[in-house]
Scaffold this motif. Structure first.
Motif, mmCIF file in Angstrom:
data_model
loop_
_atom_site.group_PDB
_atom_site.id
_atom_site.type_symbol
_atom_site.label_atom_id
_atom_site.label_comp_id
_atom_site.label_asym_id
_atom_site.label_seq_id
_atom_site.Cartn_x
_atom_site.Cartn_y
_atom_site.Cartn_z
ATOM 1 N N VAL A 1 -1.669 10.303 3.138
ATOM 2 C CA VAL A 1 -2.773 9.749 2.349
ATOM 3 C C VAL A 1 -2.385 8.364 1.862
ATOM 4 C CG1 VAL A 1 -4.267 10.084 0.344
ATOM 5 C CG2 VAL A 1 -3.386 12.074 1.584
ATOM 6 N N ILE B 1 -10.162 7.660 -7.163
ATOM 7 C CA ILE B 1 -9.164 8.128 -8.111
ATOM 8 C C ILE B 1 -9.695 7.927 -9.533
ATOM 9 C CG2 ILE B 1 -6.824 7.796 -8.988
ATOM 10 C CD1 ILE B 1 -6.166 6.757 -6.107
ATOM 11 N N ILE C 1 -3.307 4.905 -0.448
ATOM 12 C CA ILE C 1 -3.996 4.536 -1.690
ATOM 13 C C ILE C 1 -4.300 3.043 -1.635
ATOM 14 C CG2 ILE C 1 -3.829 4.451 -4.210
ATOM 15 C CD1 ILE C 1 -3.567 7.295 -3.119
ATOM 16 N N TYR C 2 -5.540 2.683 -1.963
ATOM 17 C CA TYR C 2 -5.912 1.271 -2.068
ATOM 18 C C TYR C 2 -6.830 1.111 -3.269
ATOM 19 C CZ TYR C 2 -7.723 -3.335 -1.145
ATOM 20 O OH TYR C 2 -8.074 -4.656 -1.270
ATOM 21 N N ASN D 1 -11.077 11.730 1.575
ATOM 22 C CA ASN D 1 -11.224 10.414 0.954
ATOM 23 C C ASN D 1 -11.906 10.601 -0.385
ATOM 24 O OD1 ASN D 1 -14.247 9.842 1.135
ATOM 25 N ND2 ASN D 1 -13.761 10.388 3.236
ATOM 26 N N THR E 1 0.828 -1.204 0.000
ATOM 27 C CA THR E 1 0.000 0.000 0.000
ATOM 28 C C THR E 1 0.864 1.257 0.000
ATOM 29 O OG1 THR E 1 -1.700 -1.187 1.245
ATOM 30 C CG2 THR E 1 -1.825 1.224 1.244
ATOM 31 N N THR F 1 -9.102 4.013 -4.628
ATOM 32 C CA THR F 1 -9.590 4.908 -3.588
ATOM 33 C C THR F 1 -8.425 5.476 -2.788
ATOM 34 O OG1 THR F 1 -9.843 3.145 -1.952
ATOM 35 C CG2 THR F 1 -11.748 3.608 -3.360
ATOM 36 N N TYR F 2 -8.680 6.584 -2.084
ATOM 37 C CA TYR F 2 -7.675 7.178 -1.204
ATOM 38 C C TYR F 2 -8.354 7.669 0.071
ATOM 39 C CZ TYR F 2 -9.452 11.632 -2.947
ATOM 40 O OH TYR F 2 -10.261 12.683 -3.282
#
Length: 85
Positions: free
Chosen positions: A56, A80, A58-59, A77, A36, A62-63
């Motif tokens: 922040v 992306i 990132i997954y 949130n 991640t 999404t963030y």
């Protein structure tokens, strides 16, 4: 987003605040927590604004994270997306 070198990346960030809507190059550091990426911003000046710090993660697409700027801060949130030219 483009890699500058090492852990440093340059993000062309769209920033909206009140009636202002600008795109600014923001240098960030990216570290990894397993698989991640975590974006680290430490006291980075924004044109027309103050200095900000953030963390922040990132997954997938999404963030989520936190940010501070002087005497204020908050949570962020979102999803992306890639803008079409």
């Amino acid at each position: 987003v483009s890699k500058v070198g090492g852990d440093v990346w340059l993000i062309q960030a769209r920033i909206q605040y009140g009636q202002k809507n600008i795109v600014a190059p923001i240098p960030v550091v990216v570290k990894w927590a397993g698989d991640t990426p975590v974006i680290i911003v430490d006291n980075v000046g924004v044109p027309g604004g103050g200095s900000y710090s953030a963390r922040v993660l990132i997954y997938e697409k999404t963030y989520a994270g936190t940010w501070t700027g002087g005497d204020h801060g908050g949570l962020l949130n979102g999803i992306i997306t890639v803008e079409k030219e």
